[in-house]
Motif scaffolding. Structure first.
Motif, PDB file in Angstrom:
ATOM      1  N   MET A   1     -40.196   9.654 -18.348  1.00  0.00           N
ATOM      2  CA  MET A   1     -41.151   9.256 -19.349  1.00  0.00           C
ATOM      3  C   MET A   1     -41.428   7.761 -19.207  1.00  0.00           C
ATOM      4  O   MET A   1     -40.531   6.939 -19.199  1.00  0.00           O
ATOM      5  N   SER A   2     -42.682   7.413 -19.087  1.00  0.00           N
ATOM      6  CA  SER A   2     -43.089   6.028 -18.935  1.00  0.00           C
ATOM      7  C   SER A   2     -43.169   5.358 -20.306  1.00  0.00           C
ATOM      8  O   SER A   2     -43.645   5.944 -21.267  1.00  0.00           O
ATOM      9  N   MET A   3     -42.698   4.127 -20.387  1.00  0.00           N
ATOM     10  CA  MET A   3     -42.754   3.379 -21.635  1.00  0.00           C
ATOM     11  C   MET A   3     -44.094   2.656 -21.718  1.00  0.00           C
ATOM     12  O   MET A   3     -44.572   2.115 -20.739  1.00  0.00           O
ATOM     13  N   VAL A  53     -35.065  -1.797  -4.496  1.00  0.00           N
ATOM     14  CA  VAL A  53     -33.824  -1.026  -4.395  1.00  0.00           C
ATOM     15  C   VAL A  53     -32.775  -1.680  -5.291  1.00  0.00           C
ATOM     16  O   VAL A  53     -32.570  -2.891  -5.235  1.00  0.00           O
ATOM     17  N   SER A  54     -32.111  -0.852  -6.091  1.00  0.00           N
ATOM     18  CA  SER A  54     -31.085  -1.392  -6.995  1.00  0.00           C
ATOM     19  C   SER A  54     -29.867  -1.856  -6.200  1.00  0.00           C
ATOM     20  O   SER A  54     -29.512  -1.267  -5.189  1.00  0.00           O
ATOM     21  N   ARG A  55     -29.250  -2.899  -6.657  1.00  0.00           N
ATOM     22  CA  ARG A  55     -28.009  -3.390  -6.050  1.00  0.00           C
ATOM     23  C   ARG A  55     -26.787  -2.785  -6.714  1.00  0.00           C
ATOM     24  O   ARG A  55     -25.769  -2.563  -6.083  1.00  0.00           O
ATOM     25  N   LYS A  56     -26.913  -2.585  -8.025  1.00  0.00           N
ATOM     26  CA  LYS A  56     -25.778  -2.115  -8.807  1.00  0.00           C
ATOM     27  C   LYS A  56     -26.220  -1.011  -9.757  1.00  0.00           C
ATOM     28  O   LYS A  56     -27.407  -0.786  -9.970  1.00  0.00           O
ATOM     29  N   GLN A  57     -25.241  -0.372 -10.354  1.00  0.00           N
ATOM     30  CA  GLN A  57     -25.504   0.617 -11.390  1.00  0.00           C
ATOM     31  C   GLN A  57     -26.040  -0.112 -12.615  1.00  0.00           C
ATOM     32  O   GLN A  57     -25.631  -1.233 -12.921  1.00  0.00           O
ATOM     33  N   GLY A  58     -26.979   0.504 -13.321  1.00  0.00           N
ATOM     34  CA  GLY A  58     -27.512  -0.138 -14.514  1.00  0.00           C
ATOM     35  C   GLY A  58     -28.644   0.654 -15.127  1.00  0.00           C
ATOM     36  O   GLY A  58     -28.801   1.844 -14.864  1.00  0.00           O
ATOM     37  N   ILE A  59     -29.446  -0.034 -15.924  1.00  0.00           N
ATOM     38  CA  ILE A  59     -30.609   0.546 -16.586  1.00  0.00           C
ATOM     39  C   ILE A  59     -31.846  -0.194 -16.076  1.00  0.00           C
ATOM     40  O   ILE A  59     -31.882  -1.423 -16.069  1.00  0.00           O
ATOM     41  N   VAL A  60     -32.850   0.554 -15.684  1.00  0.00           N
ATOM     42  CA  VAL A  60     -34.077  -0.031 -15.137  1.00  0.00           C
ATOM     43  C   VAL A  60     -34.871  -0.725 -16.242  1.00  0.00           C
ATOM     44  O   VAL A  60     -35.027  -0.192 -17.335  1.00  0.00           O
ATOM     45  N   CYS A  61     -35.355  -1.913 -15.916  1.00  0.00           N
ATOM     46  CA  CYS A  61     -36.183  -2.672 -16.843  1.00  0.00           C
ATOM     47  C   CYS A  61     -37.137  -3.533 -16.033  1.00  0.00           C
ATOM     48  O   CYS A  61     -36.709  -4.215 -15.102  1.00  0.00           O
ATOM     49  N   GLY A  62     -38.418  -3.473 -16.353  1.00  0.00           N
ATOM     50  CA  GLY A  62     -39.390  -4.353 -15.718  1.00  0.00           C
ATOM     51  C   GLY A  62     -40.436  -3.672 -14.870  1.00  0.00           C
ATOM     52  O   GLY A  62     -41.383  -4.320 -14.425  1.00  0.00           O
ATOM     53  N   LEU A  63     -40.304  -2.384 -14.628  1.00  0.00           N
ATOM     54  CA  LEU A  63     -41.298  -1.706 -13.798  1.00  0.00           C
ATOM     55  C   LEU A  63     -42.664  -1.624 -14.491  1.00  0.00           C
ATOM     56  O   LEU A  63     -43.695  -1.702 -13.832  1.00  0.00           O
ATOM     57  N   GLU A  64     -42.677  -1.488 -15.799  1.00  0.00           N
ATOM     58  CA  GLU A  64     -43.955  -1.461 -16.515  1.00  0.00           C
ATOM     59  C   GLU A  64     -44.664  -2.815 -16.397  1.00  0.00           C
ATOM     60  O   GLU A  64     -45.887  -2.868 -16.252  1.00  0.00           O
ATOM     61  N   ILE A  65     -43.907  -3.899 -16.440  1.00  0.00           N
ATOM     62  CA  ILE A  65     -44.487  -5.235 -16.254  1.00  0.00           C
ATOM     63  C   ILE A  65     -44.994  -5.374 -14.818  1.00  0.00           C
ATOM     64  O   ILE A  65     -46.060  -5.946 -14.575  1.00  0.00           O
ATOM     65  N   CYS A  66     -44.250  -4.841 -13.876  1.00  0.00           N
ATOM     66  CA  CYS A  66     -44.665  -4.869 -12.470  1.00  0.00           C
ATOM     67  C   CYS A  66     -45.984  -4.127 -12.290  1.00  0.00           C
ATOM     68  O   CYS A  66     -46.899  -4.615 -11.620  1.00  0.00           O
ATOM     69  N   ASN A  84     -38.317   5.386 -14.200  1.00  0.00           N
ATOM     70  CA  ASN A  84     -38.989   4.698 -15.303  1.00  0.00           C
ATOM     71  C   ASN A  84     -38.076   3.681 -15.971  1.00  0.00           C
ATOM     72  O   ASN A  84     -36.848   3.813 -15.917  1.00  0.00           O
ATOM     73  N   ASP A  85     -38.678   2.707 -16.619  1.00  0.00           N
ATOM     74  CA  ASP A  85     -37.913   1.772 -17.436  1.00  0.00           C
ATOM     75  C   ASP A  85     -37.065   2.559 -18.437  1.00  0.00           C
ATOM     76  O   ASP A  85     -37.511   3.569 -18.986  1.00  0.00           O
ATOM     77  N   GLY A  86     -35.846   2.104 -18.641  1.00  0.00           N
ATOM     78  CA  GLY A  86     -34.948   2.745 -19.600  1.00  0.00           C
ATOM     79  C   GLY A  86     -34.057   3.809 -18.997  1.00  0.00           C
ATOM     80  O   GLY A  86     -33.138   4.295 -19.663  1.00  0.00           O
ATOM     81  N   GLU A  87     -34.296   4.175 -17.734  1.00  0.00           N
ATOM     82  CA  GLU A  87     -33.471   5.197 -17.088  1.00  0.00           C
ATOM     83  C   GLU A  87     -32.311   4.560 -16.331  1.00  0.00           C
ATOM     84  O   GLU A  87     -32.399   3.423 -15.865  1.00  0.00           O
ATOM     85  N   GLN A  93     -30.344   2.845  -5.071  1.00  0.00           N
ATOM     86  CA  GLN A  93     -31.383   3.796  -5.449  1.00  0.00           C
ATOM     87  C   GLN A  93     -32.752   3.121  -5.350  1.00  0.00           C
ATOM     88  O   GLN A  93     -32.935   1.996  -5.810  1.00  0.00           O
ATOM     89  N   VAL A  94     -33.707   3.801  -4.743  1.00  0.00           N
ATOM     90  CA  VAL A  94     -35.068   3.274  -4.637  1.00  0.00           C
ATOM     91  C   VAL A  94     -35.746   3.427  -5.999  1.00  0.00           C
ATOM     92  O   VAL A  94     -35.823   4.525  -6.539  1.00  0.00           O
ATOM     93  N   LEU A  95     -36.208   2.307  -6.536  1.00  0.00           N
ATOM     94  CA  LEU A  95     -36.885   2.304  -7.829  1.00  0.00           C
ATOM     95  C   LEU A  95     -38.393   2.467  -7.675  1.00  0.00           C
ATOM     96  O   LEU A  95     -39.040   3.133  -8.476  1.00  0.00           O
ATOM     97  N   ALA A  96     -38.934   1.838  -6.641  1.00  0.00           N
ATOM     98  CA  ALA A  96     -40.374   1.870  -6.414  1.00  0.00           C
ATOM     99  C   ALA A  96     -40.662   1.409  -4.997  1.00  0.00           C
ATOM    100  O   ALA A  96     -39.827   0.758  -4.363  1.00  0.00           O
ATOM    101  N   SER A  97     -41.850   1.755  -4.525  1.00  0.00           N
ATOM    102  CA  SER A  97     -42.323   1.211  -3.257  1.00  0.00           C
ATOM    103  C   SER A  97     -43.705   0.628  -3.487  1.00  0.00           C
ATOM    104  O   SER A  97     -44.445   1.056  -4.377  1.00  0.00           O
TER     105      SER A  97
END
Length: 108
Positions: A1-3, A53-66, A84-87, A93-97
């Protein structure tokens, strides 16, 4: 789900991105901005692809701004998000290309 970004966040983000581009490129247009590194490395026609590509485990934030930044300031680029942001995200892990003119990728 996209924010969805609210109008104030969208306006603030676009203003900050514009300021950053003007500070770095002396313009908020990739067509008129000057980036010596990208001009020295690539001609106008060179296409490229890059991945977020993520370096560490975490929560995605900033793709909507991108997405917002690319739509407004780099419309020749295509961003394909894989998450999506918040996941939650795992290491490597590849977040986007992003694909398009190499100079535009570097300047963004």
């Amino acid at each position: 789900m996209s924010m969805m970004l609210d109008s104030q966040t969208t306006s603030d983000a676009l203003n900050l991105i514009s300021l950053a581009l003007r500070e770095d490129l002396h313009s908020d247009s990739l067509d008129t901005g000057l980036d010596c590194t990208s001009q020295a490395l690539f001609d106008d026609l060179r296409l490229a692809r890059a991945q977020f590509v993520s370096r560490k485990q975490g929560i995605v934030c900033g793709l909507e701004i991108c997405k917002l930044a690319i739509e407004k300031f780099a419309p020749r680029l295509k961003l394909e998000t894989k998450i999506n942001d918040g996941e939650a995200v795992q290491p490597q892990q590849v977040l986007a290309s992003i694909t398009g003119p190499a100079r535009d990728i570097l300047m963004m």
